[in-house]
Motif scaffolding. Structure first.
Motif, PDB file in Angstrom:
ATOM      1  N   ALA A 233       0.998  -1.181   0.063  1.00 29.47           N
ATOM      2  CA  ALA A 233       0.008  -0.124  -0.064  1.00 29.47           C
ATOM      3  C   ALA A 233       1.050   1.157  -0.047  1.00 29.47           C
ATOM      4  O   ALA A 233       0.451   2.346  -0.502  1.00 29.47           O
ATOM      5  N   SER A 234       2.213   1.381   0.565  1.00 31.50           N
ATOM      6  CA  SER A 234       2.692   2.290   0.504  1.00 31.50           C
ATOM      7  C   SER A 234       3.371   2.918  -0.666  1.00 31.50           C
ATOM      8  O   SER A 234       4.013   3.890  -0.923  1.00 31.50           O
ATOM      9  N   ARG A 235       3.206   1.984  -1.814  1.00 27.48           N
ATOM     10  CA  ARG A 235       3.641   2.296  -3.039  1.00 27.48           C
ATOM     11  C   ARG A 235       2.749   3.366  -3.617  1.00 27.48           C
ATOM     12  O   ARG A 235       3.239   4.116  -4.368  1.00 27.48           O
ATOM     13  N   THR A 236       1.505   3.486  -2.997  1.00 28.65           N
ATOM     14  CA  THR A 236       0.416   4.286  -3.693  1.00 28.65           C
ATOM     15  C   THR A 236       0.049   5.352  -2.498  1.00 28.65           C
ATOM     16  O   THR A 236      -0.313   6.749  -2.916  1.00 28.65           O
ATOM     17  N   LEU A 237       0.191   5.127  -1.300  1.00 29.45           N
ATOM     18  CA  LEU A 237      -0.076   5.864  -0.080  1.00 29.45           C
ATOM     19  C   LEU A 237       0.962   6.486   0.521  1.00 29.45           C
ATOM     20  O   LEU A 237       1.891   5.552   0.823  1.00 29.45           O
ATOM     21  N   ASP A 238       0.781   7.637   1.202  1.00 30.14           N
ATOM     22  CA  ASP A 238       1.775   8.204   1.806  1.00 30.14           C
ATOM     23  C   ASP A 238       1.411   8.109   3.497  1.00 30.14           C
ATOM     24  O   ASP A 238       0.455   8.811   4.030  1.00 30.14           O
ATOM     25  N   PHE A 239       1.988   7.215   4.100  1.00 31.78           N
ATOM     26  CA  PHE A 239       1.794   7.117   5.380  1.00 31.78           C
ATOM     27  C   PHE A 239       2.056   8.108   6.292  1.00 31.78           C
ATOM     28  O   PHE A 239       2.005   8.075   7.565  1.00 31.78           O
ATOM     29  N   GLU A 240       2.877   9.100   6.053  1.00 27.75           N
ATOM     30  CA  GLU A 240       3.119  10.383   6.790  1.00 27.75           C
ATOM     31  C   GLU A 240       1.864  11.201   7.206  1.00 27.75           C
ATOM     32  O   GLU A 240       1.995  12.018   7.792  1.00 27.75           O
ATOM     33  N   ARG A 241       0.904  10.674   5.799  1.00 24.53           N
ATOM     34  CA  ARG A 241      -0.456  11.645   5.911  1.00 24.53           C
ATOM     35  C   ARG A 241      -1.462  10.854   6.581  1.00 24.53           C
ATOM     36  O   ARG A 241      -1.501   9.616   6.410  1.00 24.53           O
ATOM     37  N   PRO A 242      -2.645  11.612   6.954  1.00 27.21           N
ATOM     38  CA  PRO A 242      -3.880  10.471   7.263  1.00 27.21           C
ATOM     39  C   PRO A 242      -4.524   9.685   6.202  1.00 27.21           C
ATOM     40  O   PRO A 242      -4.510  10.349   5.021  1.00 27.21           O
ATOM     41  N   ILE A 243      -4.773   8.671   6.725  1.00 29.61           N
ATOM     42  CA  ILE A 243      -5.338   7.502   5.519  1.00 29.61           C
ATOM     43  C   ILE A 243      -6.516   7.028   6.501  1.00 29.61           C
ATOM     44  O   ILE A 243      -6.537   6.908   7.583  1.00 29.61           O
ATOM     45  N   ALA A 244      -7.745   6.902   5.613  1.00 26.67           N
ATOM     46  CA  ALA A 244      -9.025   6.123   6.175  1.00 26.67           C
ATOM     47  C   ALA A 244      -8.655   4.685   5.726  1.00 26.67           C
ATOM     48  O   ALA A 244      -8.661   4.399   4.479  1.00 26.67           O
ATOM     49  N   LEU A 245      -8.686   3.960   6.836  1.00 29.01           N
ATOM     50  CA  LEU A 245      -8.397   2.436   6.880  1.00 29.01           C
ATOM     51  C   LEU A 245      -9.908   1.989   6.780  1.00 29.01           C
ATOM     52  O   LEU A 245     -10.647   2.108   7.787  1.00 29.01           O
ATOM     53  N   MET A 246     -10.345   1.319   5.579  1.00 27.97           N
ATOM     54  CA  MET A 246     -11.837   0.843   5.710  1.00 27.97           C
ATOM     55  C   MET A 246     -11.986  -0.784   5.881  1.00 27.97           C
ATOM     56  O   MET A 246     -11.161  -1.588   5.128  1.00 27.97           O
ATOM     57  N   LEU A 247     -12.717  -1.111   6.561  1.00 24.06           N
ATOM     58  CA  LEU A 247     -12.770  -2.788   6.901  1.00 24.06           C
ATOM     59  C   LEU A 247     -14.127  -2.999   6.835  1.00 24.06           C
ATOM     60  O   LEU A 247     -14.851  -3.153   8.047  1.00 24.06           O
ATOM     61  N   LEU A 248     -14.846  -3.143   5.620  1.00 20.49           N
ATOM     62  CA  LEU A 248     -16.205  -3.173   5.753  1.00 20.49           C
ATOM     63  C   LEU A 248     -16.642  -4.674   5.275  1.00 20.49           C
ATOM     64  O   LEU A 248     -16.308  -5.089   4.265  1.00 20.49           O
ATOM     65  N   GLY A 249     -17.234  -5.077   6.509  1.00 27.44           N
ATOM     66  CA  GLY A 249     -17.674  -6.726   5.991  1.00 27.44           C
ATOM     67  C   GLY A 249     -16.544  -7.726   6.013  1.00 27.44           C
ATOM     68  O   GLY A 249     -16.934  -8.481   5.132  1.00 27.44           O
ATOM     69  N   VAL A 250     -15.488  -7.635   6.557  1.00 23.57           N
ATOM     70  CA  VAL A 250     -14.361  -8.431   6.698  1.00 23.57           C
ATOM     71  C   VAL A 250     -14.048  -8.971   7.589  1.00 23.57           C
ATOM     72  O   VAL A 250     -13.398 -10.121   7.576  1.00 23.57           O
ATOM     73  N   LEU A 251     -13.933  -8.258   8.768  1.00 21.91           N
ATOM     74  CA  LEU A 251     -13.514  -8.804  10.057  1.00 21.91           C
ATOM     75  C   LEU A 251     -14.423  -9.874  10.449  1.00 21.91           C
ATOM     76  O   LEU A 251     -13.778 -10.601  11.239  1.00 21.91           O
ATOM     77  N   ASN A 252     -15.568 -10.043   9.999  1.00 22.84           N
ATOM     78  CA  ASN A 252     -16.514 -11.059  10.423  1.00 22.84           C
ATOM     79  C   ASN A 252     -16.117 -12.273   9.765  1.00 22.84           C
ATOM     80  O   ASN A 252     -16.801 -13.472  10.003  1.00 22.84           O
ATOM     81  N   HIS A 253     -15.232 -12.279   8.919  1.00 22.11           N
ATOM     82  CA  HIS A 253     -14.574 -13.761   8.357  1.00 22.11           C
ATOM     83  C   HIS A 253     -13.210 -14.094   9.165  1.00 22.11           C
ATOM     84  O   HIS A 253     -12.741 -15.077   8.915  1.00 22.11           O
ATOM     85  N   ILE A 254     -12.916 -13.348  10.122  1.00 22.39           N
ATOM     86  CA  ILE A 254     -11.900 -13.587  11.120  1.00 22.39           C
ATOM     87  C   ILE A 254     -12.558 -14.040  12.395  1.00 22.39           C
ATOM     88  O   ILE A 254     -13.163 -13.293  13.099  1.00 22.39           O
ATOM     89  N   LEU A 255     -12.538 -15.190  12.703  1.00 20.02           N
ATOM     90  CA  LEU A 255     -13.383 -15.964  13.752  1.00 20.02           C
ATOM     91  C   LEU A 255     -13.044 -15.616  15.185  1.00 20.02           C
ATOM     92  O   LEU A 255     -13.704 -15.325  15.876  1.00 20.02           O
ATOM     93  N   ASP A 256     -11.421 -15.478  15.424  1.00 23.03           N
ATOM     94  CA  ASP A 256     -11.131 -15.205  16.579  1.00 23.03           C
ATOM     95  C   ASP A 256     -10.960 -13.725  16.942  1.00 23.03           C
ATOM     96  O   ASP A 256     -10.373 -12.856  16.110  1.00 23.03           O
ATOM     97  N   ASP A 257     -11.775 -13.451  18.165  1.00 27.05           N
ATOM     98  CA  ASP A 257     -11.528 -12.068  18.310  1.00 27.05           C
ATOM     99  C   ASP A 257     -10.178 -11.285  18.480  1.00 27.05           C
ATOM    100  O   ASP A 257      -9.904 -10.138  17.995  1.00 27.05           O
TER     101      ASP A 257
END
Length: 281
Positions: A152-176
């Motif tokens: 992701a760092s090839r496209t995004l600048d992690f020195e500036r704010p980023i919106a991390l979007m996790l929509l409907g994906v963490l429900n596939h990680i079964l362990d809290d």
């Protein structure tokens, strides 16, 4: 775990196209079916219909989650954030993250991450962003946070704010604990002022929601060989925001998160969501 380089805007040859197993249902394709999409197979429609018989409102949940994505992206843009890291992209449909963002700000930069071969086949569609901005796709498992961040760092600048979007994906990680670790490992790399956006299947039981119906729906998909799903309570979903500061109204049904003005109230759906600010360390 296969983590090749980002495909950028390159086209895949026929030899590079991954094989897709159409003998078992897949959550992304079932979701696509509920949204009225065309990227699904009979096995997905059969599983989707079986879930609808148990939980008739699930298709409404899918549409409400998509509407939440649009509101959350516009909220983030209004706060001056124009970079998005979208994990668990799913199949392209109407108003994907880059479409919503670049409609408001053509210079917005978006990186999609997914390990679904069907999504890979549609990477070209995801990568049709504006000339002023950027839109990239990374094939990776979200559990491999080091690979996700490196690519992701090839496209995004992690020195500036980023919106991390996790929509409907963490429900596939079964362990809290594992789900929380994925979030924390990426959030700790984000600049202060970044945003964490999560939506998640919820097993809440209220006057409007039947938690047992959701649990039966989850079992229906898993018994058919579909992607494992974990429906969490609102409290367990809120715990995924640990270390960040939730904005109003907190973790609520995605239909109730800052809904657009309407003469009719939106129905509560068993898919909860929230947006939070990443504070300074």
């Amino acid at each position: 775990m296969i983590v090749p380089p980002s495909y950028g805007s390159s086209l895949m040859s026929n030899d590079a196209r991954p094989e897709i197993d159409t003998s078992v249902p897949h959550s992304a394709r079932i979701w696509d079916y509920w949204l009225g999409g065309k990227e699904n197979y009979p096995v997905d429609r059969e599983a989707g219909d079986a879930v609808l018989r148990v939980l008739p409102g699930i298709a409404v949940s899918a549409k409400q989650d998509r509407a939440f994505l649009g509101r959350a992206v516009r909220h983030v843009l209004a706060d001056g954030i124009t970079q998005f890291l979208d994990l668990g992209t799913g199949l392209p449909t109407v108003d994907n993250t880059h479409e919503v963002a670049q409609r408001v700000d053509p210079s917005a930069r978006i990186v999609y991450v997914d390990n679904d071969p069907l999504v890979l086949l549609h990477a070209q569609a995801l990568l049709r962003g504006t000339p002023e901005g950027a839109c990239d796709y990374v094939e990776a498992d979200i559990r491999d946070t080091a690979a996700v961040l490196a690519e992701a760092s090839r496209t995004l600048d992690f020195e500036r704010p980023i919106a991390l979007m996790l929509l409907g994906v963490l429900n596939h990680i079964l362990d809290d604990g594992e789900a929380a670790l994925i979030v924390s490992r990426i959030v700790e790399r984000l600049a202060p002022g970044s945003r964490l956006v999560i939506s998640h299947t919820c097993d809440a039981t209220t006057d409007q929601l039947d938690g047992e119906a959701m649990r039966r729906a989850v079992r229906t998909v898993m018994e058919r060989g579909g992607t494992p799903i974990c429906a969490r309570s609102p409290e367990r979903i809120e715990a995924l925001f640990a270390g960040t500061r939730l904005v109003d109204p907190g973790v609520v049904s995605c239909s109730l998160w800052r809904p657009d003005p309407s003469p009719w109230p939106e129905p509560e759906v068993p898919h909860y969501a929230g947006v939070a600010i990443v504070p300074a360390a």
